[in-house]
Design a protein around this motif. Structure first.
Motif, PDB file in Angstrom:
ATOM      1  N   ARG A   1       0.861  -1.194   0.000  1.00  0.00           N
ATOM      2  CA  ARG A   1       0.000   0.000   0.000  1.00  0.00           C
ATOM      3  C   ARG A   1       0.890   1.234   0.000  1.00  0.00           C
ATOM      4  O   ARG A   1       1.956   1.236   0.578  1.00  0.00           O
ATOM      5  CB  ARG A   1      -0.893   0.000   1.226  1.00  0.00           C
ATOM      6  CG  ARG A   1      -1.877  -1.152   1.176  1.00  0.00           C
ATOM      7  CD  ARG A   1      -3.142  -0.820   1.924  1.00  0.00           C
ATOM      8  NE  ARG A   1      -4.038  -1.954   1.877  1.00  0.00           N
ATOM      9  CZ  ARG A   1      -4.906  -2.178   0.908  1.00  0.00           C
ATOM     10  NH1 ARG A   1      -4.999  -1.348  -0.084  1.00  0.00           N
ATOM     11  NH2 ARG A   1      -5.693  -3.229   0.931  1.00  0.00           N
TER      12      ARG A   1
ATOM     13  N   GLN B   1      -6.816  10.866  -3.985  1.00  0.00           N
ATOM     14  CA  GLN B   1      -7.057   9.431  -3.835  1.00  0.00           C
ATOM     15  C   GLN B   1      -7.049   9.041  -2.362  1.00  0.00           C
ATOM     16  O   GLN B   1      -6.279   9.562  -1.574  1.00  0.00           O
ATOM     17  CB  GLN B   1      -5.984   8.610  -4.535  1.00  0.00           C
ATOM     18  CG  GLN B   1      -6.099   8.628  -6.035  1.00  0.00           C
ATOM     19  CD  GLN B   1      -5.076   7.700  -6.639  1.00  0.00           C
ATOM     20  OE1 GLN B   1      -3.953   7.622  -6.189  1.00  0.00           O
ATOM     21  NE2 GLN B   1      -5.483   6.992  -7.666  1.00  0.00           N
TER      22      GLN B   1
ATOM     23  N   GLN C   1      -6.074   3.778   0.872  1.00  0.00           N
ATOM     24  CA  GLN C   1      -6.146   2.346   0.612  1.00  0.00           C
ATOM     25  C   GLN C   1      -6.313   2.015  -0.866  1.00  0.00           C
ATOM     26  O   GLN C   1      -6.264   0.860  -1.241  1.00  0.00           O
ATOM     27  CB  GLN C   1      -7.259   1.699   1.424  1.00  0.00           C
ATOM     28  CG  GLN C   1      -8.650   2.108   1.008  1.00  0.00           C
ATOM     29  CD  GLN C   1      -9.128   3.392   1.643  1.00  0.00           C
ATOM     30  OE1 GLN C   1      -8.351   4.158   2.210  1.00  0.00           O
ATOM     31  NE2 GLN C   1     -10.409   3.664   1.564  1.00  0.00           N
ATOM     32  N   ARG C   2      -6.493   2.970  -1.724  1.00  0.00           N
ATOM     33  CA  ARG C   2      -6.782   2.704  -3.125  1.00  0.00           C
ATOM     34  C   ARG C   2      -5.529   2.657  -4.011  1.00  0.00           C
ATOM     35  O   ARG C   2      -5.598   2.251  -5.144  1.00  0.00           O
ATOM     36  CB  ARG C   2      -7.727   3.754  -3.677  1.00  0.00           C
ATOM     37  CG  ARG C   2      -8.985   3.925  -2.846  1.00  0.00           C
ATOM     38  CD  ARG C   2      -9.858   2.721  -2.862  1.00  0.00           C
ATOM     39  NE  ARG C   2     -10.933   2.956  -3.789  1.00  0.00           N
ATOM     40  CZ  ARG C   2     -11.674   2.005  -4.310  1.00  0.00           C
ATOM     41  NH1 ARG C   2     -11.473   0.772  -3.996  1.00  0.00           N
ATOM     42  NH2 ARG C   2     -12.628   2.293  -5.137  1.00  0.00           N
ATOM     43  N   ARG C   3      -4.384   3.081  -3.498  1.00  0.00           N
ATOM     44  CA  ARG C   3      -3.164   3.127  -4.297  1.00  0.00           C
ATOM     45  C   ARG C   3      -2.138   2.167  -3.725  1.00  0.00           C
ATOM     46  O   ARG C   3      -1.946   2.072  -2.524  1.00  0.00           O
ATOM     47  CB  ARG C   3      -2.584   4.534  -4.289  1.00  0.00           C
ATOM     48  CG  ARG C   3      -1.295   4.627  -5.056  1.00  0.00           C
ATOM     49  CD  ARG C   3      -0.751   6.021  -5.065  1.00  0.00           C
ATOM     50  NE  ARG C   3       0.638   5.962  -5.479  1.00  0.00           N
ATOM     51  CZ  ARG C   3       1.478   6.938  -5.312  1.00  0.00           C
ATOM     52  NH1 ARG C   3       1.095   8.058  -4.754  1.00  0.00           N
ATOM     53  NH2 ARG C   3       2.720   6.813  -5.710  1.00  0.00           N
TER      54      ARG C   3
ATOM     55  N   ARG D   1      -5.782  -5.794  -6.883  1.00  0.00           N
ATOM     56  CA  ARG D   1      -7.221  -5.647  -7.156  1.00  0.00           C
ATOM     57  C   ARG D   1      -8.045  -6.272  -6.034  1.00  0.00           C
ATOM     58  O   ARG D   1      -9.029  -5.698  -5.581  1.00  0.00           O
ATOM     59  CB  ARG D   1      -7.585  -6.318  -8.474  1.00  0.00           C
ATOM     60  CG  ARG D   1      -7.383  -5.481  -9.678  1.00  0.00           C
ATOM     61  CD  ARG D   1      -7.984  -6.173 -10.904  1.00  0.00           C
ATOM     62  NE  ARG D   1      -7.267  -5.746 -12.068  1.00  0.00           N
ATOM     63  CZ  ARG D   1      -6.270  -6.405 -12.649  1.00  0.00           C
ATOM     64  NH1 ARG D   1      -5.877  -7.563 -12.189  1.00  0.00           N
ATOM     65  NH2 ARG D   1      -5.678  -5.920 -13.711  1.00  0.00           N
TER      66      ARG D   1
ATOM     67  N   GLY E   1      -8.499  -4.177  -3.147  1.00  0.00           N
ATOM     68  CA  GLY E   1      -9.219  -2.927  -3.353  1.00  0.00           C
ATOM     69  C   GLY E   1      -8.410  -1.798  -3.960  1.00  0.00           C
ATOM     70  O   GLY E   1      -8.900  -0.677  -4.074  1.00  0.00           O
ATOM     71  N   ALA E   2      -7.173  -2.070  -4.367  1.00  0.00           N
ATOM     72  CA  ALA E   2      -6.370  -1.018  -5.001  1.00  0.00           C
ATOM     73  C   ALA E   2      -6.933  -0.723  -6.386  1.00  0.00           C
ATOM     74  O   ALA E   2      -7.365  -1.631  -7.102  1.00  0.00           O
ATOM     75  CB  ALA E   2      -4.913  -1.449  -5.109  1.00  0.00           C
ATOM     76  N   THR E   3      -6.933   0.533  -6.752  1.00  0.00           N
ATOM     77  CA  THR E   3      -7.428   0.930  -8.062  1.00  0.00           C
ATOM     78  C   THR E   3      -6.307   1.361  -9.001  1.00  0.00           C
ATOM     79  O   THR E   3      -6.534   1.544 -10.187  1.00  0.00           O
ATOM     80  CB  THR E   3      -8.449   2.074  -7.938  1.00  0.00           C
ATOM     81  OG1 THR E   3      -7.824   3.175  -7.269  1.00  0.00           O
ATOM     82  CG2 THR E   3      -9.683   1.615  -7.175  1.00  0.00           C
TER      83      THR E   3
ATOM     84  N   GLU F   1      -3.584   2.140 -13.985  1.00  0.00           N
ATOM     85  CA  GLU F   1      -4.928   2.015 -13.445  1.00  0.00           C
ATOM     86  C   GLU F   1      -5.308   0.546 -13.505  1.00  0.00           C
ATOM     87  O   GLU F   1      -5.079  -0.108 -14.523  1.00  0.00           O
ATOM     88  CB  GLU F   1      -5.922   2.854 -14.250  1.00  0.00           C
ATOM     89  CG  GLU F   1      -5.647   4.345 -14.221  1.00  0.00           C
ATOM     90  CD  GLU F   1      -5.833   4.973 -12.847  1.00  0.00           C
ATOM     91  OE1 GLU F   1      -6.690   4.483 -12.085  1.00  0.00           O
ATOM     92  OE2 GLU F   1      -5.126   5.950 -12.552  1.00  0.00           O
TER      93      GLU F   1
END
Length: 180
Positions: free
Chosen positions: A74, A81, A84-86, A116, A119-121, A164
C-alpha cells in the motif's frame, strides 16, 4: 513449470543472490558506472520487510530455483485518492539468464490480481530506465523522471509510472495465462 508464490523469510538468501547477480548485468547498459558503483550495493539486497507480507511474490522453477520476484505494498495517496486505493510496485527482478520467458509478466499478473483483490485501483511504480519498456508493455504510463534517495548523498535515477487497475482485467490485448 513455473510457480508464483508469496515470498517467505526463508527466501532471503536466494533473493539476495538473485538481486546481486542480476541487477549489475541488467542495469549496466542504462546507467553510468558512477551511478552503479554507489547504488548497486544498496539496491542489490532483498528488503526483509517485504518477505512474508503476502503481497510480495517469488517465481521458481520445478527445482525450486528463484527466477524472479516482485510485488506491491500500500502506498501514500496521490492527490485526490484515498490511502487504501493506491499501491506501489516493489523490488521487481528477473534472473538475467531467463529474460523474455514470461517470468516478469507472470509475477506482475499475480501482483495485479493481489492488488485488485485488496481494493487497489492503481499501482505506482518507480521504474529503472532498463525496465521502463517492460512496464509500458504492461499498461503503465510514464509520469516523468525522478530520483530515488537511497542514502544521504546517493540518488538513483528512475521513471515514475502509473497503472490504473480495472476490475478483473489482465493485460492489454492479451489473454491471461494460468500460473500455479
Amino acid at each position: 513449470m513455473l510457480t508464483i508464490r508469496p515470498a517467505t523469510r526463508g527466501d532471503l538468501a536466494a533473493l539476495d543472490a538473485l538481486l546481486a547477480r542480476s541487477y549489475p548485468r541488467l542495469l549496466k547498459a542504462d546507467y553510468p558506472p558512477s551511478v552503479l558503483v554507489t547504488a548497486l550495493p544498496l539496491i542489490s539486497r532483498a528488503n526483509p520487510a517485504l518477505l512474508g507480507t503476502g503481497t510480495y511474490f517469488v517465481a521458481e522453477d520445478a527445482t525450486g530455483t528463484l527466477l524472479g520476484a516482485g510485488g506491491w505494498t500500500r502506498g501514500r495517496p496521490a492527490p485526490g485518492q484515498a490511502r487504501q486505493r493506491r499501491g506501489n510496485v516493489r523490488h521487481v527482478v528477473t534472473d538475467d539468464r531467463t529474460l523474455r520467458q514470461g517470468i516478469g509478466r507472470a509475477i506482475m499478473e499475480r501482483t495485479f490480481d493481489s492488488a485488485r483483490a485488496a481494493g487497489a485501483t492503481c499501482l505506482h511504480c518507480l521504474s529503472t530506465r532498463t525496465a521502463q519498456p517492460f512496464y509500458a508493455a504492461l499498461g503503465f504510463t510514464p509520469l516523468g523522471e525522478t530520483e530515488i534517495s537511497l542514502a544521504p548523498g546517493i540518488g538513483f535515477p528512475a521513471i515514475a509510472m502509473l497503472k490504473e487497475l480495472t476490475p478483473g482485467g489482465a493485460f492489454p490485448g492479451r489473454s491471461r495465462k494460468t500460473m500455479t
